[in-house]
Design an enzyme around this catalytic site. Structure first.
Site, PDB file in Angstrom:
ATOM      1  N   GLU A   1      -6.448  -1.117  15.287  1.00 52.25           N
ATOM      2  CA  GLU A   1      -7.027  -2.039  14.312  1.00 52.25           C
ATOM      3  C   GLU A   1      -6.034  -3.130  13.922  1.00 52.25           C
ATOM      4  O   GLU A   1      -4.877  -2.870  13.586  1.00 52.25           O
ATOM      5  CB  GLU A   1      -7.442  -1.259  13.059  1.00 52.25           C
TER       6      GLU A   1
ATOM      7  N   ARG B   1       0.835  -1.194   0.000  1.00 58.55           N
ATOM      8  CA  ARG B   1       0.000   0.000   0.000  1.00 58.55           C
ATOM      9  C   ARG B   1       0.873   1.249   0.000  1.00 58.55           C
ATOM     10  O   ARG B   1       1.813   1.350   0.787  1.00 58.55           O
ATOM     11  CB  ARG B   1      -0.899   0.015   1.241  1.00 58.55           C
TER      12      ARG B   1
ATOM     13  N   ARG C   1       1.048  -6.511  12.409  1.00 60.70           N
ATOM     14  CA  ARG C   1       0.472  -5.900  13.604  1.00 60.70           C
ATOM     15  C   ARG C   1       0.296  -6.927  14.723  1.00 60.70           C
ATOM     16  O   ARG C   1       0.365  -6.583  15.900  1.00 60.70           O
ATOM     17  CB  ARG C   1      -0.860  -5.221  13.269  1.00 60.70           C
TER      18      ARG C   1
ATOM     19  N   SER D   1     -10.177  -6.158   9.849  1.00 62.14           N
ATOM     20  CA  SER D   1     -11.372  -5.474   9.396  1.00 62.14           C
ATOM     21  C   SER D   1     -12.201  -6.502   8.639  1.00 62.14           C
ATOM     22  O   SER D   1     -11.728  -7.082   7.677  1.00 62.14           O
ATOM     23  CB  SER D   1     -10.978  -4.301   8.495  1.00 62.14           C
TER      24      SER D   1
ATOM     25  N   ARG E   1       2.299   0.874  10.231  1.00 63.05           N
ATOM     26  CA  ARG E   1       1.826   1.278   8.910  1.00 63.05           C
ATOM     27  C   ARG E   1       2.977   1.185   7.921  1.00 63.05           C
ATOM     28  O   ARG E   1       3.879   2.019   7.929  1.00 63.05           O
ATOM     29  CB  ARG E   1       1.285   2.706   8.984  1.00 63.05           C
TER      30      ARG E   1
END
Length: 427
Positions: free
Chosen positions: A350, A263, A391, A353, A278
RNA sequence: GGAGAGAUGGCCGAGUGGUCGAAGGUACUCCCCUGCUAAGGGAGCGUAGGGUUUAUAGCCUUACCGAGGGUUCGAAUCCCUCUCUCUCCGCCA
């Protein structure tokens, strides 16, 4: 993509539902384009029908050896007329289609209405954050001694990449293996290995294109079609059924894939610059299900529970959030986020999801099954992270840290580390 | 990378400019016949749109023969570009 019939028949209601997630649908413009479209499409088709009939007559006449000059004269101007109509139609359908592709999904009736992530609703909270009797460190500090190396990664690739060494790299791999085994052996998913580069058609299918191209990395090629690096395994896995009519006896389709995800995070320059929260590249184990429409709501619940089972097995405290209308992704009708406790940040972050897309993705990709009456019907797609591996590694380090800076390895993970109980500083 | 062949409906497979959305076979569905897990006879059987409509029924209509463009009154058929598949050679994990 929404059902255009729904927009035609119930425009104001759809607009109201979209407004709840902060999307302003220009109903006047849509209605105007639609009216134009109807007029010009009807005209075009009439002209086409006329051309087809005349051409057929010419064929018949010629086979009988008759003169065709009369008919030919009749339709002398038809070609130009038709060309003009067809051009006008496509000039209209291009913006109409672009508009349709840029409209997000309508929220499910059970989604809380809200204006920001502040309005997300906590559904449940599982596990209790540990109380530490020593000063805690964050994963970056802990990782320094364990093989987490950002400097070298930055030298090799740039910012927002990480490099893991030794047993830390092994723990990262063990996490993915544990997740895959749990989902295949305990939860009934079929493991798939998929391409990490996909074409634009696949990106359109799951909704990354045309709207979010800036978030994607792509590979230009001279002659052939441009390829994109997948931002999630959702893209290749869901597109497995693109253009297919699947045998309903095989439903539900349950797939799990472990892939890297890429990403560009174009809009996130200042956020989470420290650590591996991130990254431009991270691993994720993704759950994807393709189900009959009447099952998608229940599937979202069970799929989310499958992701939760990983957090529970790893002894990580977390909470389950129902995203509000404003905070949901473009393609989702309903989303649960699972947020893991990160002691160093003193907050939940988070880690998964899980979303029900209903027919939004499958309509774009024409993924269907044959229903009981024999008619093709759109599938519903449901997916979720189970879990984001990077994560999860962060969460393990921070939650299971010991006073001496070593890391306790949760029991469920120990078999994947050949019985190792601690990640020690000497690795 | 080089040379060649191909891509048609669930599957197999005809079709090289005209009444082709597409022969035939097979599979599937329904009906008939038949003293039995077979054979025979008949019918049906693509998808996505548009119009009409209370209607996801019917009727009318458009598009689709790998994808996209072009030629033509008319294209599955001719031309161009791309993608993919197969065979042979080379290379390679």
């Amino acid at each position: 993509m929404l059902d255009i019939q729904l927009l035609r028949n119930d425009l104001d209601n759809v607009a109201a539902r979209l407004a709840s997630r902060g999307f302003a649908l220009d109903t006047v413009e849509f209605a105007r384009l639609e009216a134009e479209r109807k007029k010009i499409q009807t005209l075009t088709q009439e002209l086409q029908a006329k051309r087809n009939a005349s051409s057929k007559q010419i064929g018949i006449a010629k086979s009988k050896g008759e003169d065709v000059s009369t008919i030919m004269a009749e339709i002398a101007n038809l070609g130009d007329e038709l060309k003009a109509a067809e051009d006008a139609l496509s000039a209209l359908q291009t913006p109409l289609n672009a508009l349709l592709m840029s409209i997000p999904n309508t929220p499910h009736a059970t989604v809380p209405v809200g204006k920001s992530e502040e309005d997300n609703v906590e559904v449940s909270r599982v596990g209790t954050p540990r109380s530490f009797d020593f000063p805690i460190k964050d994963h970056v500090e802990l990782g320094e001694k364990l093989g987490l190396d950002f400097e070298t990664a930055t030298k090799i690739a740039g910012a927002r990449f990480s490099l893991l060494r030794g047993n830390l790299a092994r723990l990262h791999r063990a996490l993915a293996q544990f997740m895959l085994d749990t989902h295949t052996l305990d939860h009934g998913y079929t493991e798939v290995y998929v391409p990490y580069l996909v074409n634009a058609e696949s990106m359109r299918g799951t909704g990354q294109l045309p709207k979010f191209e800036e978030d994607l990395f792509h590979v230009p090629r001279t002659d052939a079609e441009k390829l994109y690096l997948i931002p999630t395994a959702e893209v290749p896995v869901t597109n497995m059924v693109r253009g297919e009519i699947v045998d309903s006896a095989t439903l539900p389709l349950k797939f799990v894939a472990h892939t890297p995800c890429f990403r560009s995070e174009a809009g996130a320059y200042g956020r989470d610059t420290r650590g591996m929260i991130r990254q431009h590249q991270f691993d994720k184990v993704e759950l994807v299900q393709l189900v009959k429409p009447e099952h998608s709501e229940a599937t979202l619940e069970s799929l989310t529970a499958h992701a939760e089972a990983i957090l529970q097995a790893l002894e990580l405290p977390y909470r389950k959030m129902a995203l509000c209308t404003k905070d949901m992704g473009f393609s989702a009708a309903k989303t649960y986020d699972l947020e893991v406790w990160l002691p160093a940040q003193n907050t939940y972050r988070e880690i998964s999801s899980c979303s029900n897309f209903e027919a939004f993705q499958t309509r774009r990709m024409q993924a269907r099954f044959r229903n009981d009456s024999g008619k093709p019907e759109l599938l519903h797609s449901v997916n979720g992270s189970g879990l984001a591996v990077g994560r999860t590694l962060v969460a393990i380090l921070e939650n299971h840290q010991q006073a001496d800076g070593s890391i306790h390895i949760p029991a469920a993970l120990q078999p994947y580390m050949r019985g190792m109980t601690h990640l020690s500083l000497t690795t």
